[in-house]
Design a protein around this motif. Structure first.
Motif, PDB file in Angstrom:
ATOM      1  N   SER A 259       0.827  -1.213   0.000  1.00 24.03           N
ATOM      2  CA  SER A 259       0.000   0.000   0.000  1.00 24.03           C
ATOM      3  C   SER A 259       0.861   1.263   0.000  1.00 24.03           C
ATOM      4  CB  SER A 259      -0.907   0.002   1.229  1.00 24.03           C
ATOM      5  OG  SER A 259      -0.130   0.225   2.400  1.00 24.03           O
ATOM      6  N   GLU A 260       0.188   2.370  -0.302  1.00 19.97           N
ATOM      7  CA  GLU A 260       0.850   3.676  -0.247  1.00 19.97           C
ATOM      8  C   GLU A 260       1.465   3.903   1.133  1.00 19.97           C
ATOM      9  OE1 GLU A 260      -1.758   6.939  -1.903  1.00 19.97           O
ATOM     10  OE2 GLU A 260      -3.122   5.210  -1.993  1.00 19.97           O
ATOM     11  N   ILE A 261       0.719   3.608   2.164  1.00 17.05           N
ATOM     12  CA  ILE A 261       1.183   3.813   3.540  1.00 17.05           C
ATOM     13  C   ILE A 261       2.426   2.974   3.830  1.00 17.05           C
ATOM     14  CG2 ILE A 261       0.573   3.524   5.979  1.00 17.05           C
ATOM     15  CD1 ILE A 261      -0.831   5.879   4.588  1.00 17.05           C
ATOM     16  N   GLU A 262       2.451   1.743   3.329  1.00 17.72           N
ATOM     17  CA  GLU A 262       3.633   0.898   3.557  1.00 17.72           C
ATOM     18  C   GLU A 262       4.875   1.502   2.907  1.00 17.72           C
ATOM     19  OE1 GLU A 262       2.387  -3.653   3.909  1.00 17.72           O
ATOM     20  OE2 GLU A 262       1.356  -2.634   2.239  1.00 17.72           O
ATOM     21  N   PHE A 263       4.731   2.067   1.707  1.00 17.54           N
ATOM     22  CA  PHE A 263       5.871   2.712   1.048  1.00 17.54           C
ATOM     23  C   PHE A 263       6.310   3.966   1.811  1.00 17.54           C
ATOM     24  CE2 PHE A 263       4.683   0.261  -2.761  1.00 17.54           C
ATOM     25  CZ  PHE A 263       5.936  -0.168  -3.174  1.00 17.54           C
ATOM     26  N   ILE A 264       5.348   4.704   2.359  1.00 13.53           N
ATOM     27  CA  ILE A 264       5.682   5.919   3.099  1.00 13.53           C
ATOM     28  C   ILE A 264       6.370   5.578   4.416  1.00 13.53           C
ATOM     29  CG2 ILE A 264       4.657   7.876   4.340  1.00 13.53           C
ATOM     30  CD1 ILE A 264       2.619   8.006   1.947  1.00 13.53           C
ATOM     31  N   ILE A 265       5.879   4.568   5.094  1.00 11.56           N
ATOM     32  CA  ILE A 265       6.467   4.151   6.370  1.00 11.56           C
ATOM     33  C   ILE A 265       7.821   3.496   6.171  1.00 11.56           C
ATOM     34  CG2 ILE A 265       6.206   2.516   8.294  1.00 11.56           C
ATOM     35  CD1 ILE A 265       3.170   3.053   8.129  1.00 11.56           C
ATOM     36  N   HIS A 266       7.968   2.756   5.083  1.00 12.21           N
ATOM     37  CA  HIS A 266       9.188   1.986   4.826  1.00 12.21           C
ATOM     38  C   HIS A 266       9.739   2.377   3.445  1.00 12.21           C
ATOM     39  CE1 HIS A 266      11.952  -1.254   5.554  1.00 12.21           C
ATOM     40  NE2 HIS A 266      11.546  -1.944   4.513  1.00 12.21           N
ATOM     41  N   PRO A 267      10.450   3.524   3.344  1.00  5.30           N
ATOM     42  CA  PRO A 267      10.867   4.051   2.041  1.00  5.30           C
ATOM     43  C   PRO A 267      11.833   3.174   1.247  1.00  5.30           C
ATOM     44  CG  PRO A 267      11.770   5.380   3.834  1.00  5.30           C
ATOM     45  CD  PRO A 267      10.845   4.398   4.451  1.00  5.30           C
ATOM     46  N   ASN A 268      12.464   2.177   1.850  1.00  2.28           N
ATOM     47  CA  ASN A 268      13.349   1.286   1.098  1.00  2.28           C
ATOM     48  C   ASN A 268      12.631   0.044   0.580  1.00  2.28           C
ATOM     49  OD1 ASN A 268      15.810   2.685   1.075  1.00  2.28           O
ATOM     50  ND2 ASN A 268      16.181   2.119   3.194  1.00  2.28           N
ATOM     51  N   LEU A 269      11.320   0.010   0.719  1.00  2.00           N
ATOM     52  CA  LEU A 269      10.540  -1.140   0.280  1.00  2.00           C
ATOM     53  C   LEU A 269      10.725  -1.406  -1.212  1.00  2.00           C
ATOM     54  CD1 LEU A 269       8.612  -3.285   1.301  1.00  2.00           C
ATOM     55  CD2 LEU A 269       6.741  -1.676   1.014  1.00  2.00           C
ATOM     56  N   TRP A 270      10.801  -0.336  -2.024  1.00  2.00           N
ATOM     57  CA  TRP A 270      11.001  -0.529  -3.468  1.00  2.00           C
ATOM     58  C   TRP A 270      12.328  -1.247  -3.725  1.00  2.00           C
ATOM     59  CZ3 TRP A 270      15.133   1.045  -6.299  1.00  2.00           C
ATOM     60  CH2 TRP A 270      16.004   1.944  -5.685  1.00  2.00           C
ATOM     61  N   ARG A 271      13.368  -0.854  -2.984  1.00  3.37           N
ATOM     62  CA  ARG A 271      14.686  -1.467  -3.164  1.00  3.37           C
ATOM     63  C   ARG A 271      14.669  -2.926  -2.734  1.00  3.37           C
ATOM     64  NH1 ARG A 271      18.971  -2.988  -0.557  1.00  3.37           N
ATOM     65  NH2 ARG A 271      21.047  -2.657  -1.368  1.00  3.37           N
ATOM     66  N   GLU A 272      14.007  -3.195  -1.627  1.00  5.28           N
ATOM     67  CA  GLU A 272      13.923  -4.564  -1.126  1.00  5.28           C
ATOM     68  C   GLU A 272      13.111  -5.468  -2.045  1.00  5.28           C
ATOM     69  OE1 GLU A 272      12.485  -4.096   2.872  1.00  5.28           O
ATOM     70  OE2 GLU A 272      14.243  -2.909   3.435  1.00  5.28           O
ATOM     71  N   SER A 273      12.312  -4.891  -2.923  1.00  4.84           N
ATOM     72  CA  SER A 273      11.499  -5.663  -3.864  1.00  4.84           C
ATOM     73  C   SER A 273      12.264  -6.029  -5.130  1.00  4.84           C
ATOM     74  CB  SER A 273      10.244  -4.871  -4.252  1.00  4.84           C
ATOM     75  OG  SER A 273       9.441  -4.627  -3.120  1.00  4.84           O
TER      76      SER A 273
END
Length: 121
Positions: free
Chosen positions: A38-52
């Protein structure tokens, strides 16, 4: 149609990150369709895109990201692993923005799922 409504209607992931603060301050809802987060997960955890990013592609993606520091916009394709473990190909266009002192302050990006194109190759 206001800006927020436009961002919700486009089936691509649009995002902006404050580089000094290392936080995502804007992300479109369609990112969830690509990544499963979710949008909130990306905002809370900004490195989520990198970890994906798929481990096979991570080094190459990180190397290309360094071009942003030199003021270059980058466009590349790589694989991600979504929340459900599905491997997808994405096309990523990222553009840097600098302040008057030449310091990188923001990056904006557009990510599209191009898995359907890669399956045809």
């Amino acid at each position: 149609m206001n800006g927020s409504a436009k961002m919700n209607s486009i089936d691509v992931c649009l995002w902006s990150m404050d580089v000094p603060q290392q936080n995502v301050f804007q992300i479109s809802p369609s990112c969830e369709r690509i990544y499963g987060y979710s949008e909130i997960e990306f905002i809370i955890h900004p490195n989520l895109w990198r970890e994906s990013i798929h481990p096979i592609d991570l080094e190459a993606v990180e190397k290309r990201q360094q071009e942003l520091m030199w003021g270059k916009a980058i466009h590349h394709q790589y694989r991600i692993i979504d929340r459900n473990g599905k491997i997808k190909w994405v096309s990523d266009y990222t553009r840097p923005f600098f302040d008057e002192d030449g310091k990188l302050v923001r990056v904006d990006g557009v990510i599209m799922d191009i898995s359907y194109l890669m399956a045809e190759e």
